[in-house]
Design an enzyme around this catalytic site. Sequence first.
Site, short mmCIF file in Angstrom:
data_model
loop_
_atom_site.label_atom_id
_atom_site.label_comp_id
_atom_site.label_asym_id
_atom_site.label_seq_id
_atom_site.Cartn_x
_atom_site.Cartn_y
_atom_site.Cartn_z
N HIS A 247 1.10 -1.01 -0.04
CA HIS A 247 0.41 0.20 -0.21
C HIS A 247 0.62 0.99 -0.15
O HIS A 247 0.42 2.71 0.02
CB HIS A 247 -0.62 -0.08 1.02
CG HIS A 247 -0.53 -0.53 2.83
ND1 HIS A 247 -0.72 0.59 3.58
CD2 HIS A 247 0.95 -0.66 2.60
CE1 HIS A 247 -0.12 -0.46 4.74
NE2 HIS A 247 0.84 -0.46 4.52
N HIS A 248 2.32 0.90 -0.06
CA HIS A 248 2.71 2.29 0.41
C HIS A 248 3.92 3.00 -1.43
O HIS A 248 3.84 3.81 -1.16
CB HIS A 248 4.02 2.33 0.94
CG HIS A 248 4.28 2.03 2.44
ND1 HIS A 248 2.98 2.47 3.12
CD2 HIS A 248 4.02 0.98 3.31
CE1 HIS A 248 2.80 2.84 4.31
NE2 HIS A 248 3.88 1.44 4.39
N ALA A 249 3.30 2.26 -2.64
CA ALA A 249 4.12 2.84 -3.83
C ALA A 249 3.35 3.83 -4.30
O ALA A 249 1.96 4.21 -4.18
CB ALA A 249 3.38 1.65 -4.56
N ASP B 276 -0.73 4.74 2.37
CA ASP B 276 -0.72 6.50 2.24
C ASP B 276 -1.09 6.53 1.00
O ASP B 276 -1.42 7.13 -0.25
CB ASP B 276 0.37 7.05 2.83
CG ASP B 276 1.64 6.27 2.23
OD1 ASP B 276 1.96 4.59 2.37
OD2 ASP B 276 2.97 6.64 2.65
#
Length: 577
Positions: A145-147, A186
Amino acid sequence: MSERMAAIAGEQKKRVCYFFDSDIGGFHYGPGHPMKPTRIRMCHSLVMNYGLYEKMEIFRAKPATKREMTQFHSDDYVEFLSKITPSNMNSFVKEQHKYNVGDDCPVFDGLFDYCSISAGGSMEGAARLSRDKCDIAINWAGGLHHAKKSEASGFCYVNDIVLGILELLRYHHRVLYIDIDVHHGDGVEEAFYTTDRVMTVSFHKYGEYFPGTGELRDVGVMKGKYYALNFPLRDGISDENYKSVFEPVIRQVMQSYDPSAIVLQCGTDSLSGDKLGCLNLSMRGHADCVRFVKSFNKPLLLLGGGGYTMRNVSRAWAFETGLAAGFELAPDIPVNEYYEYFGPDYRLDVKSSNVDDMNTPAYLERVKRIVMENLRQIGGPPSVQMQDRPTMPIDALMDDLNQDEDEEDPNERLPQRLLDSRIRPDGDYSDSEDEGDGRRDHRSHRERGHSSDSDGKLKFGMGIGILASSSGITHGAGPSGHTTAVRVLPSSLAIDDEESTETPGETLEMELEETPSLGHENGIANGKSNATPSPSPPKEREEEDEMVLDNTPGDVTEPPASRPFSPRPVSDDTSTS
């Protein structure tokens, strides 16, 4: 097999599609790196030896192509990922800096193949859900989920979650994304920060912690205002306290937003004893979130995520796979190829520890009240104009799911050099390989740019990136970071070009209800618009609210143009090994 699991009384039977690619366990981030893809193969070994393969369909998804990845990511970033290898990385020094590849997100053999497998499972799971081929789709290799659109972050290179949600949006008017990873989701929030077609809800540790985003006042902007919800947590939250906020918030979200599909990111670094986490959930407390979301009987995509104590990651995901299929696994772990790593008790459960819970009832109630108030601002489910769904090649493929199998060369195999490079050293599964004087990685972590404590041990959680987080550096949506918004149009279901603007940020420390919320305003409807920062009016201070949180505005940027959607083919390659 019956003694290894028990059917859950009163459970409505669900059609479950489980995605696993045996190649995923062969990738290795490098010595000393906490992210170990082998945990997915350990989970699969438990799933198979518990006999869950009899209760669901198991698929090996077709790896995502570069064109499919560019539905969200920029063309040049995807091209860079496909080209870089450990042998040629010295020729891409400038690009590595540009795309944040090197420290948290190292270059390793088979990097692009790893990203393709992860993204392919999530996209195909979403495609099967949309076409009513299953009720629950599971891809434990996903959840990265951070990419960002043009940047790797927090061990994540390609955001399979965003790609899966974009696939769901072709058929569903509203999609709910829920994140129970210890880190803020994010990358997903940033992607959908300006649209009301996706609501993002994240429960995460906030304050001096990677990625530094996800504060209470980050609620979305323009058409997406109040469609991003963040519940910041403090260290050591218990099962009871987590449940006391998770279930009321999600119940109200379901009533107010009424999504037609749900994506649940099940990061297990929120479990007690995780190497990088700081929460205190037990396996059953974590699984209760899955059980509760499943009870709404909506199409559900279950994805992996963080989790760095491998024996606990595999336990939790295997148990939650059983819950999805309607079965509770027996407490005694069956014999499997990783059996010795579950000693000394060889039990399935992961229990909470006796750490202090810094989340006081007053704090949780105060945050919950504000989150509920934000939810009331949306005033009911947003309407989406009805459009004729465009016919895609994927719809024709559904008539013959095996039509491309004959085109594959049965004699083609990976070169032996690449297979040899994926062999892991003895003891690689140890959860303590970088601790103490006898660590296996003898390189100086100081030289690699990581912070260390006085004992010479690698210190995770402070500095730059997920391995070394700092509150002064943020990369995310909302006031506490930059915003890269995916535009989803009801009529064409495509992503528009956007303009770009930058606002210098400064570090502020403000009281929660005295500070105006800064956001990034950009258009998502018909046509383009220039993005301008627009402050929201300050909220009136209430005497009982004394909570103080850090607000760290950062650069506000917009992405380059993205490509329109391409259809996601759905394979029917089943495997039970």
